[in-house]
Design a protein around this motif. Structure first.
Motif, PDB file in Angstrom:
ATOM      1  N   ALA A   1       0.835  -1.200   0.000  1.00 59.47           N
ATOM      2  CA  ALA A   1       0.000   0.000   0.000  1.00 59.47           C
ATOM      3  C   ALA A   1       0.869   1.249   0.000  1.00 59.47           C
ATOM      4  O   ALA A   1       0.606   2.215  -0.737  1.00 59.47           O
ATOM      5  CB  ALA A   1      -0.917  -0.005   1.221  1.00 59.47           C
TER       6      ALA A   1
ATOM      7  N   LEU B   1     -10.887  -0.840  -3.955  1.00 62.38           N
ATOM      8  CA  LEU B   1      -9.612  -0.134  -3.991  1.00 62.38           C
ATOM      9  C   LEU B   1      -9.669   1.020  -4.988  1.00 62.38           C
ATOM     10  O   LEU B   1      -9.146   2.107  -4.737  1.00 62.38           O
ATOM     11  CB  LEU B   1      -8.507  -1.124  -4.374  1.00 62.38           C
ATOM     12  CG  LEU B   1      -7.078  -0.593  -4.363  1.00 62.38           C
ATOM     13  CD1 LEU B   1      -6.728  -0.074  -2.997  1.00 62.38           C
ATOM     14  CD2 LEU B   1      -6.107  -1.667  -4.783  1.00 62.38           C
TER      15      LEU B   1
ATOM     16  N   THR C   1      -5.937   1.409   2.107  1.00 57.71           N
ATOM     17  CA  THR C   1      -5.496   0.476   1.069  1.00 57.71           C
ATOM     18  C   THR C   1      -4.928  -0.806   1.673  1.00 57.71           C
ATOM     19  O   THR C   1      -5.247  -1.906   1.218  1.00 57.71           O
ATOM     20  CB  THR C   1      -4.423   1.140   0.181  1.00 57.71           C
ATOM     21  OG1 THR C   1      -4.920   2.387  -0.284  1.00 57.71           O
ATOM     22  CG2 THR C   1      -4.071   0.275  -0.999  1.00 57.71           C
ATOM     23  N   SER C   2      -4.102  -0.670   2.707  1.00 58.27           N
ATOM     24  CA  SER C   2      -3.489  -1.886   3.254  1.00 58.27           C
ATOM     25  C   SER C   2      -4.532  -2.760   3.936  1.00 58.27           C
ATOM     26  O   SER C   2      -4.439  -3.980   3.899  1.00 58.27           O
ATOM     27  CB  SER C   2      -2.327  -1.545   4.188  1.00 58.27           C
ATOM     28  OG  SER C   2      -2.803  -1.141   5.440  1.00 58.27           O
TER      29      SER C   2
END
Lengths: 217, 224
Positions: free
Chosen positions: A49, A128, A179-180
């Motif tokens: 990410a 995402l 994101t991660s």
């Protein structure tokens, strides 16, 4: 406004300079990260990410410079100022142009990155795209504002990142965390999403209101 | 500006000196030692007032910037610049005093606590502000650009605050203070407030004198 946006798009369609160079640059940055960290490290979702967003940040900064530099060099910006368009509209057009370019680059680069980093495919990755769009909006809002400033100073190549990066820290933290979490398949980090949204709203509005001050000659 | 001059030139230095002497005396002679941290806690009496002055400086930059964009007067612009410069010095001091305290207490010079993270990001934002002023030359346009950055910088602070807090946290919270500690802290706050105003004033005056010199030089050249 649409005419202004169309002008930027048309310029790009004719030259294809900005997108092609951005794409290659983004790819190179990702490769550099993988070489520097080692492929095993880069596979971890939090690192992946981070790599994705740092790439977007640096590629995006270059794109912003190009966008205003072309106009500055050929005196087009001055021409635009002579027309009876208000600065807010000009800002929105430039901002949308930047969002558009970065979204296209991101749409190509993200799948490649995920492939290179060996992330497994899942429907979560569609989310995402939405998160990336939120990040790109915040980035482009501040980016458009400060690129217009930086392009008219000495040392513009240094000054744009120096002004922009510290202001973007909350955006970067939030985007990387969301994101991660998505990459790792964890719970949706709602608090971070709110930070991201707040950042977007505040700075799109600020940019729209304050852009006139920047464009005055 | 003329209105503040007698007060700022004659009274502020003495207030600052007296305040600082009183603050030092109280820190070392009057305030009791903290039970767990011992003597190193005493640096807190400087650390907190400096930190608050830093925030005061950066909000002054934003206020002066907004006033400049609305009115376009030279004074607001100079005030914003002076406040940013003084703020940078204070911000650097916050980091240094914090590190000196953190080393014996936390065992490290630096850690990624929210407030530390926040201070270091603020430092970079206002470093960028001063660099912008340096690189863009001394024109009306620069003043407007700097004002935009000053305002956007302050708008960033609340978001940063939330973000760094979500990120991680170990900063000590002050829970209970002995009344002697409280008084010492208040005197230190006062002393640093005077000190801040005085520095701001000195910087403001020298900037406006630079302005006058530049104007005189133009006049001279024009008359040659």
């Amino acid at each position: 406004m649409w005419a202004l946006l169309w002008k930027d798009v048309l310029l790009e369609l004719r030259t294809k300079e900005r997108l092609s160079s951005l794409f290659v640059l983004a790819l190179l940055i990702i490769l550099v990260f993988v070489f520097a960290l080692g492929p095993e490290q880069a596979r971890r979702p939090e690192i992946g990410a981070g790599v994705l967003w740092v790439t977007l940040l640096f590629a995006g900064m270059l794109s912003l410079q190009r966008g205003f530099l072309i106009e500055q060099e050929r005196g087009c910006l001055f021409g635009l100022l002579l027309t009876p368009i208000d600065a807010g509209t000009l800002f929105i057009a430039k901002f949308l142009g930047n969002v558009l370019f970065l979204t296209i680059v991101e749409a190509i680069v993200t799948p490649i990155t995920l492939l290179l980093l060996g992330s497994s495919w899942s429907p979560l990755l569609l989310l995402l795209a939405a998160v990336e769009l939120l990040g790109i909006i915040g980035f482009s809002a501040l980016g458009t504002l400060f690129a217009a400033i930086a392009v008219r100073t000495r040392a513009r190549e240094v000054l744009l990142p120096v002004m922009l990066l510290p202001l973007l820290v909350p955006l970067l933290m939030a985007s990387v965390k969301v994101t991660s979490a998505l990459l790792a398949g964890e719970a949706w980090p709602e608090a971070w999403l709110r930070v991201l949204l707040a950042f977007d709203v505040i700075f799109v509005v600020t940019g729209w209101l304050i852009f006139g001050q920047v464009m005055q000659e | 500006m003329k209105r503040f001059a007698p007060f700022a030139d004659d009274v502020l230095p003495w207030l600052t000196c007296a305040g600082m002497l009183a603050a030092l005396a109280m820190i070392f002679l009057y305030a009791p030692s903290e039970q767990q941290q011992g003597a190193s806690q005493r640096i807190f009496y400087f650390h907190l007032p400096i930190a608050l002055s830093t925030y005061l400086a950066f909000f002054t930059v934003a206020g002066a910037s907004a006033s400049y964009l609305l009115q376009g007067d030279r004074f607001s612009d100079l005030l914003a610049q002076a406040a940013a410069e003084v703020g940078m010095v204070f911000c650097t001091l916050v980091i240094i005093t914090g590190s000196l305290w953190a080393r014996p207490i936390w065992g490290v010079w630096w850690t990624w606590d929210p407030r530390l993270t926040m201070v270091v990001i603020l430092w970079t934002i206002y470093a960028a502000y001063l660099l912008l002023r340096m690189f863009a030359g001394d024109t009306e346009q620069t003043a407007r650009y700097a004002a935009v950055l000053g305002i956007v910088g302050v708008l960033d602070i609340p978001i940063l605050h939330v973000a760094t807090r979500l990120w991680r946290g170990i900063h000590p919270k002050v829970e209970k203070m002995a009344p002697e500690m409280m008084w010492t802290l208040l005197v230190c706050l006062g002393a640093f407030l005077f000190f801040f105003c005085w520095l701001l004033w000195l910087r403001l005056r020298s900037l406006s004198q630079q302005d006058e010199v530049a104007a005189l030089r133009r006049e001279m050249l024009a008359s040659l």
